[in-house]
Enzyme design. Structure first.
Site, PDB file in Angstrom:
ATOM      1  N   PHE A   1       0.864  -1.185   0.000  1.00 23.63           N
ATOM      2  CA  PHE A   1       0.000   0.000   0.000  1.00 23.63           C
ATOM      3  C   PHE A   1       0.896   1.227   0.000  1.00 23.63           C
ATOM      4  O   PHE A   1       1.655   1.458   0.941  1.00 23.63           O
ATOM      5  CB  PHE A   1      -0.943   0.058   1.210  1.00 23.63           C
TER       6      PHE A   1
ATOM      7  N   ASP B   1       9.354   2.931   1.936  1.00 26.72           N
ATOM      8  CA  ASP B   1       8.185   3.747   2.243  1.00 26.72           C
ATOM      9  C   ASP B   1       7.938   3.638   3.746  1.00 26.72           C
ATOM     10  O   ASP B   1       7.427   2.628   4.239  1.00 26.72           O
ATOM     11  CB  ASP B   1       6.973   3.265   1.439  1.00 26.72           C
TER      12      ASP B   1
ATOM     13  N   LYS C   1       2.394  11.136   7.047  1.00 25.68           N
ATOM     14  CA  LYS C   1       1.555  10.895   8.224  1.00 25.68           C
ATOM     15  C   LYS C   1       2.017  11.686   9.448  1.00 25.68           C
ATOM     16  O   LYS C   1       1.734  12.865   9.540  1.00 25.68           O
ATOM     17  CB  LYS C   1       1.428   9.392   8.462  1.00 25.68           C
TER      18      LYS C   1
HETATM   19  C1  LIG Z   1      -0.854   6.110   4.255  1.00 22.85           C
HETATM   20  C2  LIG Z   1       0.247   5.588   3.412  1.00 22.85           C
HETATM   21  C3  LIG Z   1       0.534   6.163   2.166  1.00 22.85           C
HETATM   22  C4  LIG Z   1      -0.318   7.267   1.552  1.00 22.85           C
HETATM   23  O1  LIG Z   1      -0.366   8.405   2.328  1.00 22.85           O
HETATM   24  P1  LIG Z   1      -1.507   9.509   2.048  1.00 22.85           P
HETATM   25  O2  LIG Z   1      -1.115  10.667   2.905  1.00 22.85           O
HETATM   26  O3  LIG Z   1      -2.813   8.897   2.468  1.00 22.85           O
HETATM   27  O4  LIG Z   1      -1.474   9.813   0.597  1.00 22.85           O
HETATM   28  C5  LIG Z   1       1.623   5.677   1.466  1.00 22.85           C
HETATM   29  N1  LIG Z   1       2.369   4.678   1.953  1.00 22.85           N
HETATM   30  C6  LIG Z   1       2.116   4.083   3.128  1.00 22.85           C
HETATM   31  C7  LIG Z   1       2.997   3.002   3.625  1.00 22.85           C
HETATM   32  C8  LIG Z   1       1.033   4.519   3.901  1.00 22.85           C
HETATM   33  O5  LIG Z   1       0.746   3.913   5.060  1.00 22.85           O
END
Ligand SMILES: *Cc1c(COP(=O)(O)O)cnc(C)c1O
Length: 411
Positions: free
Chosen positions: A150, A235, A264
């Site tokens: 994700f 990520d 985040k």
């Molecule tokens: C939440 C998340 C995203 C996307 O972040 P947004 O601010 O919602 O666009 C990307 N990668 C990971 C691992 C995430 O948990």
């Protein structure tokens, strides 16, 4: 001219849920709770009911709701300067870039706003690096990703998702991605070609249900990518900034990536702030005008981001995640009614015995008993309370979950 009553005229949960149904778009299926106030690990709904927040905005609220140091930084900046666009320098961004580089042990910081934008930015940088530095044929660059990933919701990012609900109906997709099973270093090795410019991975997969890869996996990926002149992009949007018990989750495996995406918690639960951080020679491939964002690096975001870096610089939150997480994990593993407990730091995915119900059933029942959590999919519930919770509050969470599982097994 027609006038409609302002939303503030409606105040009860029922009225506000109906209003959301009337004018909102159903791209979420929220629990029927309407929150109006938050402080630390607790939120209060419009009917005055208090809940322990065991989701913490999917880790966007690592420091809890309205952390005083963060709201103070935001308030002070609101009274000075909030936005300039990048056509000019502002007096907050350079300090934020210095602070985030120091915190993460990296050389360069590219500020963006949302997580998906940070991932998009990292993909573009990796491709440009591939053509300009590695010497990949124009248009041929490939990026390896993992099954169950994700990384956000943009068209390119869902192009390499394997979640049908994220993809179906949204094609055509962006080419250039190769997906391999998560946790399988041999499969990853086999997918690397001379055209591969990057491997993009979550060090622990959050949305997939807090999936921790086998020991040695990240290290193996680091060795494979280094040997093939391929960038490793971690990520850390959900796993980073304290959640996993370290500033960067990858550090727990002794792995340093070439690029990291952060988001985040970087915005302190106040404003969206994301960034790509990493090697200067990689991020340095971008030339003026090639990439940007109207809001990225704005002084308000930078002031909040610097305050977040200051909180994390002490190591106090990372230690709290380790200590509280050890306690939470030990207690979760004693609960009947769970078929799996996975986690790192203060971050757990629990699988509910399907005979008791779905993850959603558990979350609905938890909310009725004053604890907010969110299912990821199927039988999995993610628990990621703010890192400011106390041990007693962790016990409230586990005791409530135990009661809910007990109720469900008695039915
Ligand atoms: C939440 C998340 C995203 C996307 O972040 P947004 O601010 O919602 O666009 C990307 N990668 C990971 C691992 C995430 O948990």
């Amino acid at each position: 001219m027609t006038t409609t009553a302002p939303a503030t005229a409606t105040t009860t949960t029922g009225e506000l849920v109906a209003l959301a149904g009337a004018h909102g778009v159903a791209n979420y299926a929220p629990l029927p709770v309407v929150l109006a106030h938050g402080e630390g690990a607790w939120v209060t709904d419009v009917d005055g009911v208090r809940y322990l927040d065991a989701l913490a905005g999917y880790s966007a609220l690592n420091f809890g709701h309205r952390h005083p140091a963060l709201t103070a930084a935001a308030h002070a900046q609101l009274d000075r300067l909030t936005l300039t666009a990048r056509a000019f320098h502002n007096d907050r961004l350079p300090g934020f870039q210095r602070d985030l580089a120091a915190l993460t042990g990296t050389e360069a910081v590219l500020p963006m706003n949302t997580g998906a934008e940070a991932v998009e930015s990292a993909l573009k940088v990796a491709r440009a690096w591939g053509y300009r530095v590695k010497g990949v044929r124009p248009g041929a660059a490939r990026i390896v990703v993992a099954g169950g990933n994700f990384h956000g919701r943009t068209t390119t990012v869902v192009s390499f998702s394997d979640d049908p609900s994220a993809r179906d109906g949204f094609g055509p997709f962006t080419p250039g991605f190769d997906r391999v099973p998560y946790g399988d270093a041999d499969a990853l090795a086999a997918a690397l070609t001379d055209d591969t410019v990057a491997v993009l991975l979550e060090p622990v997969q959050g949305e997939a249900g807090v999936v921790v890869p086998p020991a040695g996996y990240l290290r193996a990926v680091r060795e494979l990518t280094a040997a093939r002149d391929v960038l490793l992009v971690l990520d850390e949007i959900q796993s980073g900034l304290g959640r996993a018990g370290a500033t960067l989750c990858g550090d727990l495996s002794g792995v340093r990536a070439d690029l990291y995406t952060l988001g985040k918690a970087l915005g302190g639960g106040i404003v969206p702030v994301s960034a790509v951080v990493g090697r200067r020679d990689v991020l340095g491939v971008l030339r003026p005008g090639e990439h940007g964002s109207t809001f990225g690096g704005n002084p308000l975001s930078a002031a909040v981001g610097s305050a977040v870096c200051a909180l994390l610089a002490t190591g106090e939150y990372q230690a709290a995640a380790r200590d509280l997480g050890a306690h939470l994990g030990a207690r979760l593993r004693e609960l009947p009614g769970l078929t799996a407990v996975r986690g790192v730091g203060l971050w757990f995915g629990i699988d509910v015995d399907p005979r008791l119900g779905t993850g959603r059933d558990v979350c609905v029942a938890l909310a009725r008993r004053g604890v907010l959590a969110k299912e990821t999919h199927g039988v999995t519930v993610r628990l990621s309370p703010p890192l400011v919770v106390t041990r007693d509050e962790v016990d409230v969470l586990v005791d409530t979950l135990g009661s809910v599982l007990g109720d469900l097994s008695g039915e």
